[in-house]
Design a protein around this motif. Structure first.
Motif, mmCIF file in Angstrom:
data_model
loop_
_atom_site.group_PDB
_atom_site.id
_atom_site.type_symbol
_atom_site.label_atom_id
_atom_site.label_comp_id
_atom_site.label_asym_id
_atom_site.label_seq_id
_atom_site.Cartn_x
_atom_site.Cartn_y
_atom_site.Cartn_z
ATOM 1 N N LEU A 45 -15.544 4.615 -29.261
ATOM 2 C CA LEU A 45 -16.520 3.832 -30.385
ATOM 3 C C LEU A 45 -18.014 4.653 -30.363
ATOM 4 O O LEU A 45 -18.403 4.835 -31.522
ATOM 5 C CB LEU A 45 -16.756 2.556 -30.358
ATOM 6 C CG LEU A 45 -15.631 1.547 -30.706
ATOM 7 C CD1 LEU A 45 -15.787 0.097 -30.686
ATOM 8 C CD2 LEU A 45 -15.210 2.080 -32.186
ATOM 9 N N SER A 46 -18.505 4.952 -29.250
ATOM 10 C CA SER A 46 -19.721 5.571 -29.121
ATOM 11 C C SER A 46 -19.736 6.862 -29.753
ATOM 12 O O SER A 46 -20.871 7.520 -30.057
ATOM 13 C CB SER A 46 -20.231 5.327 -27.797
ATOM 14 O OG SER A 46 -19.445 6.345 -26.839
ATOM 15 N N TYR A 47 -18.414 7.720 -29.660
ATOM 16 C CA TYR A 47 -18.381 9.147 -30.231
ATOM 17 C C TYR A 47 -18.065 8.897 -31.901
ATOM 18 O O TYR A 47 -18.252 10.248 -32.328
ATOM 19 C CB TYR A 47 -17.362 9.862 -29.340
ATOM 20 C CG TYR A 47 -17.776 10.024 -27.887
ATOM 21 C CD1 TYR A 47 -18.946 10.993 -27.734
ATOM 22 C CD2 TYR A 47 -17.397 9.400 -26.740
ATOM 23 C CE1 TYR A 47 -19.404 11.359 -26.517
ATOM 24 C CE2 TYR A 47 -17.572 9.794 -25.453
ATOM 25 C CZ TYR A 47 -18.406 10.557 -25.328
ATOM 26 O OH TYR A 47 -19.023 10.782 -24.030
ATOM 27 N N SER A 61 -25.677 5.331 -29.943
ATOM 28 C CA SER A 61 -24.961 6.641 -30.978
ATOM 29 C C SER A 61 -24.788 6.358 -32.417
ATOM 30 O O SER A 61 -25.042 7.097 -33.369
ATOM 31 C CB SER A 61 -23.801 6.645 -30.206
ATOM 32 O OG SER A 61 -22.839 5.815 -30.590
ATOM 33 N N TRP A 62 -24.567 5.042 -32.726
ATOM 34 C CA TRP A 62 -24.454 4.515 -34.123
ATOM 35 C C TRP A 62 -25.851 4.400 -34.960
ATOM 36 O O TRP A 62 -26.097 4.936 -36.118
ATOM 37 C CB TRP A 62 -23.887 3.017 -34.489
ATOM 38 C CG TRP A 62 -22.505 3.412 -34.000
ATOM 39 C CD1 TRP A 62 -21.539 3.275 -32.974
ATOM 40 C CD2 TRP A 62 -21.456 3.231 -35.160
ATOM 41 N NE1 TRP A 62 -20.529 3.358 -33.269
ATOM 42 C CE2 TRP A 62 -20.055 3.382 -34.522
ATOM 43 C CE3 TRP A 62 -21.400 3.301 -36.532
ATOM 44 C CZ2 TRP A 62 -19.096 3.426 -35.281
ATOM 45 C CZ3 TRP A 62 -20.174 3.060 -37.243
ATOM 46 C CH2 TRP A 62 -18.974 3.306 -36.466
ATOM 47 N N ALA A 121 -12.685 12.003 -32.309
ATOM 48 C CA ALA A 121 -12.697 12.917 -33.311
ATOM 49 C C ALA A 121 -11.258 12.775 -33.858
ATOM 50 O O ALA A 121 -11.363 12.930 -35.234
ATOM 51 C CB ALA A 121 -12.452 14.426 -32.567
ATOM 52 N N PHE A 122 -10.280 12.663 -33.427
ATOM 53 C CA PHE A 122 -9.050 12.571 -34.206
ATOM 54 C C PHE A 122 -9.172 11.247 -35.020
ATOM 55 O O PHE A 122 -8.554 11.322 -36.265
ATOM 56 C CB PHE A 122 -7.746 12.258 -33.066
ATOM 57 C CG PHE A 122 -6.602 11.898 -33.634
ATOM 58 C CD1 PHE A 122 -5.522 12.736 -34.180
ATOM 59 C CD2 PHE A 122 -6.172 10.505 -33.714
ATOM 60 C CE1 PHE A 122 -4.436 12.351 -34.756
ATOM 61 C CE2 PHE A 122 -5.011 10.070 -34.332
ATOM 62 C CZ PHE A 122 -4.252 11.002 -34.948
ATOM 63 N N MET A 123 -9.679 10.079 -34.627
ATOM 64 C CA MET A 123 -9.466 9.104 -35.587
ATOM 65 C C MET A 123 -10.447 9.358 -36.616
ATOM 66 O O MET A 123 -10.162 8.873 -37.917
ATOM 67 C CB MET A 123 -10.162 7.776 -34.586
ATOM 68 C CG MET A 123 -8.886 7.325 -33.288
ATOM 69 S SD MET A 123 -7.339 6.866 -33.912
ATOM 70 C CE MET A 123 -7.674 5.431 -35.191
ATOM 71 N N PHE A 125 -18.110 11.750 -36.906
ATOM 72 C CA PHE A 125 -18.148 12.014 -38.414
ATOM 73 C C PHE A 125 -18.914 12.979 -38.687
ATOM 74 O O PHE A 125 -18.772 13.485 -39.820
ATOM 75 C CB PHE A 125 -18.635 10.453 -38.689
ATOM 76 C CG PHE A 125 -17.711 9.608 -39.439
ATOM 77 C CD1 PHE A 125 -16.972 9.833 -40.509
ATOM 78 C CD2 PHE A 125 -17.220 8.351 -38.807
ATOM 79 C CE1 PHE A 125 -16.158 8.973 -41.192
ATOM 80 C CE2 PHE A 125 -16.068 7.468 -39.396
ATOM 81 C CZ PHE A 125 -15.614 7.925 -40.640
ATOM 82 N N GLU A 126 -20.306 12.771 -38.303
ATOM 83 C CA GLU A 126 -21.268 13.805 -38.869
ATOM 84 C C GLU A 126 -20.929 15.330 -38.623
ATOM 85 O O GLU A 126 -21.256 16.102 -39.468
ATOM 86 C CB GLU A 126 -22.550 13.331 -38.232
ATOM 87 C CG GLU A 126 -23.153 12.130 -38.625
ATOM 88 C CD GLU A 126 -24.726 11.922 -38.274
ATOM 89 O OE1 GLU A 126 -25.513 12.021 -39.097
ATOM 90 O OE2 GLU A 126 -24.808 11.848 -37.057
ATOM 91 N N ALA A 127 -20.179 15.563 -37.612
ATOM 92 C CA ALA A 127 -19.982 16.904 -37.387
ATOM 93 C C ALA A 127 -18.899 17.418 -38.328
ATOM 94 O O ALA A 127 -18.745 18.558 -38.700
ATOM 95 C CB ALA A 127 -19.032 17.156 -35.879
#
Length: 926
Positions: A146-148, A207-208, A105-107, A153-155
């Motif tokens: 990476l999976s998150y 997830s991607w 989330a931070f990245m 992004f979408e959130a």
């Protein structure tokens, strides 16, 4: 306050007792600015796993929901702290997952901000830079983070609307694919460590892919690796509950999302390459099951596969299509009973539908080639379904309640699929069924095969034409004469009865010799017992409906049977009502009234006797039985077309009188509704309704005085239509008294500040009655002029109730009163301004009820009929203190628009809706 220790204690209390107050307090603390500080203290390895998990969850929640609280200058500090926490040894797995999600989330959020975006690097490259993967454990961390990334992004950002962010995500995906290829290339099924990494890579891929925005050319690079994983993780065919379910489902979902990518159909070469490699992999691993993947690809490109089968394409494409269909046939044919022994044979059902449906999109001569190619496939499928849809031969095979429901659904899907098979096979499918029923059937264990064949025959009833006179008669003959029902359980006879009912229309077109033979079979079903009676009664209802003019020779014997069966039917099922439906149809065919009366006693007479007996028993225990008997009588009225309607009604009048004079039955809503519906249905079969129905008026008035019921007003509405135009009719004073009773009840309710919504059903029925009278016979209202003001006020009051049906009925009455009853105009004038005010309150959103078409209808009627007054009424309502809140300019524009719009009702509706939206915006002075 030492937040860390206080929160620590609160978490321990919560997990010890699950207190809601503690939970709410923890949520408040989690959202507080102090959480940025104490969360790091709670992550210390000395803390319990519960505390660490709360801390990790808090960090993710803060980053996700209060990102703006983080100064840009502190981004490096926050990143460093997250990295240190993630790299800390012995962190519980679920805590580590939450920390990885927090770093993702931070990245993502920092990357979204344009000033922080590195133009030379995409997001994934930045993540790789802060999380170098120089060991297997660090690679695991990288894959988890990476999976998150896509979800975070979408959130935070609408990816579909932001082109730059979407482009950045695609570039990041390209780098992710490069990394995943390295992970997948090193996959060794025998090495557990590599296995873990591979599954993390599969989770990351999925997830991607779920974003649905990734280019096919990039994503497709992973397809060969995922196929190899599928070959390893796919379950064995004979396993009904396989191990490694989560691993397999992840890989399976990845492949399905890739092969159903919306752009794949635009690239036929890639499509066929992927389909061929999928089929080859599945054929090379025939001991394993790939049903879901094969079905998904088959459904997505069924037309392409069908064309290849028909010869349009090269040999490889035809081989691929044949291989895919062969694999799905094997899935449908899977050994064992569904769902107790296997759970996969249901998967391809959708594919068989789309495949045959695509036949209609192919033009000759290719269509004929496609049919020829499909015929052996669907013949094999039909045989598989006939075997797989057999009923359990013993209770031990049935499974639990959930499994029984799954099998019921499977059987229905199988029946639908056999219908698709008929569209391809045509008469060949009837031949298959005929051969199965033509075999020696003297083995009692064969009953499940016979029953499934009958079930299939029933499924084709709507598809087979009424003029088919070659194969259907042969099958009918086998059903009626060849099956030894005495050797089999009653389920076989029950299915035969259902099948005959399904072919009732065909029998009506081909009565000789089938009607008499089929009725014998159905009669046997009526006698056989509780398993067969319900379905036999349904069949008899269908047959009597479709074969009315041919029933006369069989009517006496069947009526005798009905009379003997009726005493034994239960209150819970609908057998009694279906039998009475059939009785009415059969009575219509008898030649004389005397003959009809003879058999009437054996049907309706039994109902009357039973109701009389039931009314003497406690209402709680026999209410259902009484209403069922009344519904049976209602059903007889519904089908009766003979002059004995008055005799039927006369037989029921004592029952009605007993109900309305009983201290309990007279106030039971369920019983009264059934009684009124029976009365209402009797009107259609009375020879002289104005005379024959008069006893109903006394019953109606007496009952309503004792217990007002909406169904009574519905009956009165029908009586008004029937003979209300005669001023001397007895209906006039009955209406006057019932209306007076209703209006007094409304006033009483309002005087004690009761809620009319509790009586909304009664109000709806009353207003519908008034609307009907205004429409059909307005003179009747003028005989009760003293009630008209209260009627109109009732309509105005109900116009703003929160229910839907009651305001609709109120609007209908008011519109008819305004438009269609000229002599009521003197009563409209005094209420005009108040009525407009009420409507505008609803339009403006200030009333209990929002604006609806009913309000528009009434205002439209006033605008048409009271053009000289509407301007004054509108202005007074808009200028009222409680009127709609809009500017004076908007009020004037609205008034002029309403006065101008008298020709188009549609434009009038749009005008009011626009004004209603403007009122709700509360833009005063703008």
């Amino acid at each position: 306050m030492d937040y860390a220790n206080v929160v620590d204690e609160a978490i321990k209390q919560f997990y010890a007792g699950g207190n809601n107050e503690t939970h709410n307090w923890l949520l408040q603390v989690q959202a507080s600015p102090e959480a940025w500080s104490f969360a790091w203290q709670l992550l210390h390895p000395s803390k319990s796993w519960e505390v660490q998990f709360f801390a990790a969850t808090t960090l993710h929640a803060k980053i996700s929901k209060q990102w703006e609280e983080v100064p840009k200058s502190e981004y490096p500090i926050l990143q460093a702290r997250l990295l240190n926490s993630i790299k800390q040894e012995n962190t519980p797995k679920f805590v580590l997952i939450k920390l990885c999600q927090s770093l993702a989330a931070f990245m993502a959020y920092s990357y979204i901000e344009p000033e922080n975006r590195n133009k030379e690097k995409n997001l994934v490259e930045e993540v790789m830079e802060v999380l170098p993967y120089d060991s297997a454990s660090k690679l695991e961390l990288l894959l988890k983070v990476l999976s998150y990334i896509p979800g975070e992004f979408e959130a935070k950002q609408n990816i579909r609307k932001n082109a730059k962010i979407r482009e950045g995500l695609i570039n990041s995906w390209q780098k992710t694919v490069w990394l995943l290829q390295q992970v997948f290339a090193s996959f060794n099924p025998m090495a557990q460590d590599n296995n873990t990494l591979y599954l993390l890579g599969a989770d990351c891929t999925l997830s991607w892919l779920k974003t649905g925005l990734l280019p096919l050319e990039i994503t497709g690079q992973l397809y060969p690796y995922l196929l190899a994983a599928a070959a390893h993780y796919a379950p064995l065919r004979e396993d009904s509950h396989e191990d490694n379910t989560e691993s397999w489902e992840t890989v399976q979902d990845c492949i399905i999302m890739i092969v159903t990518h919306p752009d794949l159909y635009k690239r036929p070469q890639t499509l066929w390459e992927w389909a061929t490699s999928l089929v080859k992999m599945a054929l090379d691993n025939k001991e394993k099951s790939f049903c879901e993947i094969l079905t998904s690809m088959g459904e997505a490109y069924s037309r392409s596969f069908l064309l290849a089968l028909a010869g349009e394409g090269n040999d490889t494409q035809k081989w691929t299509s044949e291989g895919l269909i062969e694999l799905l046939l094997e899935c449908a044919e899977q050994k064992g009973r569904y769902p107790t022994d296997e759970i996969r044979s249901c998967i391809p059902f959708g594919f068989w539908f789309t495949l045959q449906d695509d036949l209609g999109t192919i033009d000759p001569p290719l269509e004929n080639k496609a049919i020829d190619a499909l015929k052996p496939i669907y013949a094999r499928l039909a045989n598989a379904l006939l075997r797989k849809s057999t009923l359990p031969s013993s209770p031990s095979e049935s499974g639990d309640a959930d499994e029984q429901e799954l099998f019921r659904c499977y059987r229905q899907d199988a029946a639908d699929t056999l219908d698709y098979c008929y569209r391809v096979l045509g008469e060949d499918l009837l031949i298959i069924l005929g051969r199965r029923l033509s075999e020696p059937l003297d083995n009692p264990e064969k009953w499940v095969d016979v029953e499934s064949t009958l079930h299939a025959f029933e499924a084709l009833a709507d598809r087979v034409g009424l003029n088919e006179c070659h194969y259907i008669p042969a099958l009918m003959d086998l059903v009626v004469y060849h099956i030894p029902y005495n050797l089999y359980p009653p389920e076989v006879l029950a299915c035969s009865c259902s099948t005959m009912g399904a072919y009732a229309e065909w029998i009506g077109e081909n009565p000789d010799p089938w009607l008499g033979r089929v009725l014998q079979l159905v009669t046997m079903g009526l006698w056989k017992g509780p398993v067969t009676t319900p379905r036999a009664s349904m069949a008899l209802k269908d047959i009597t409906r479709e074969c009315g003019s041919y029933l006369a020779p069989f009517a006496p014997s069947i009526l005798n049977t009905i009379g003997q069966i009726l005493p034994n039917v239960t209150s819970e099922g609908g057998e009694g009502q279906r039998l009475m439906y059939a009785a009415g149809k059969l009575l219509n065919t008898l030649a004389t009234v005397e003959e009809q009366l003879t058999y009437l006693n054996a049907t309706l007479g039994l109902c009357i006797v039973k109701i009389k007996d039931l009314l003497k028993q406690p209402i709680v225990t026999v209410r259902l039985a009484v209403t069922n008997q009344l519904k049976m009588a209602t059903m007889l009225f519904a089908t009766l077309e003979s002059p004995i309607g008055k005799t039927v009604l006369d037989g029921l009048l004592p029952i009605f009188n007993e109900i309305i004079t009983h201290p309990e039955w007279s106030q039971d809503n369920v019983t009264l509704e059934a009684m009124y519906q029976c009365m209402q249905k009797s009107l259609s079969c009375l020879p002289n309704p104005e005379i024959d129905a008069r006893p109903l008026l006394t019953i109606l008035l007496t009952s309503y005085k004792n217990w007002p019921h909406p169904a009574a007003l519905n009956l009165l509405s029908q009586l008004v239509i029937l003979f209300g135009k005669d001023r001397n009719s007895v209906i006039w004073p009955v209406f006057a008294e019932i209306s007076s009773l209703t209006l007094r009840g409304i006033k009483t309710c309002q005087s004690v500040r009761g809620d009319l919504s509790e009586w909304s059903d009664l109000m709806e029925a009353y207003l519908s009655l008034l609307a009907q009278i205004c429409k059909k016979n307005g003179e009747m209202l003028l005989q009760v002029t003293d009630q008209i003001p209260d009627m109109l006020r009732c309509g105005m009051t109900c116009l703003v109730l929160p229910e839907t049906a009651t305001p609709k009925a109120a609007g209908s009455f008011l519109v008819h009163a305004i438009m269609e009853t000229p002599r009521l105009q003197n009563f409209i004038r005094p209420i005009g301004q108040e009525l407009v005010f009420i409507i505008l309150q609803c339009v403006g959103g200030e009333g209990v009820r929002n604006y609806s078409d009913s309000h528009a209808d009434v205002l439209w009627a006033l605008n048409r009929m009271w053009s000289s007054n509407i301007s004054e009424w509108l202005r007074a309502s808009l200028e009222s203190q409680n009127g709609p809140v809009v500017s004076n300019c908007d009020k004037e524009i609205f008034i002029r628009a309403v006065l101008r719009e008298r020709s188009s009702k549609r434009r009038f509706y749009i005008l009011l809706k626009d004004f209603s939206l403007k009122c709700r915006q509360k833009t005063v002075g703008l």
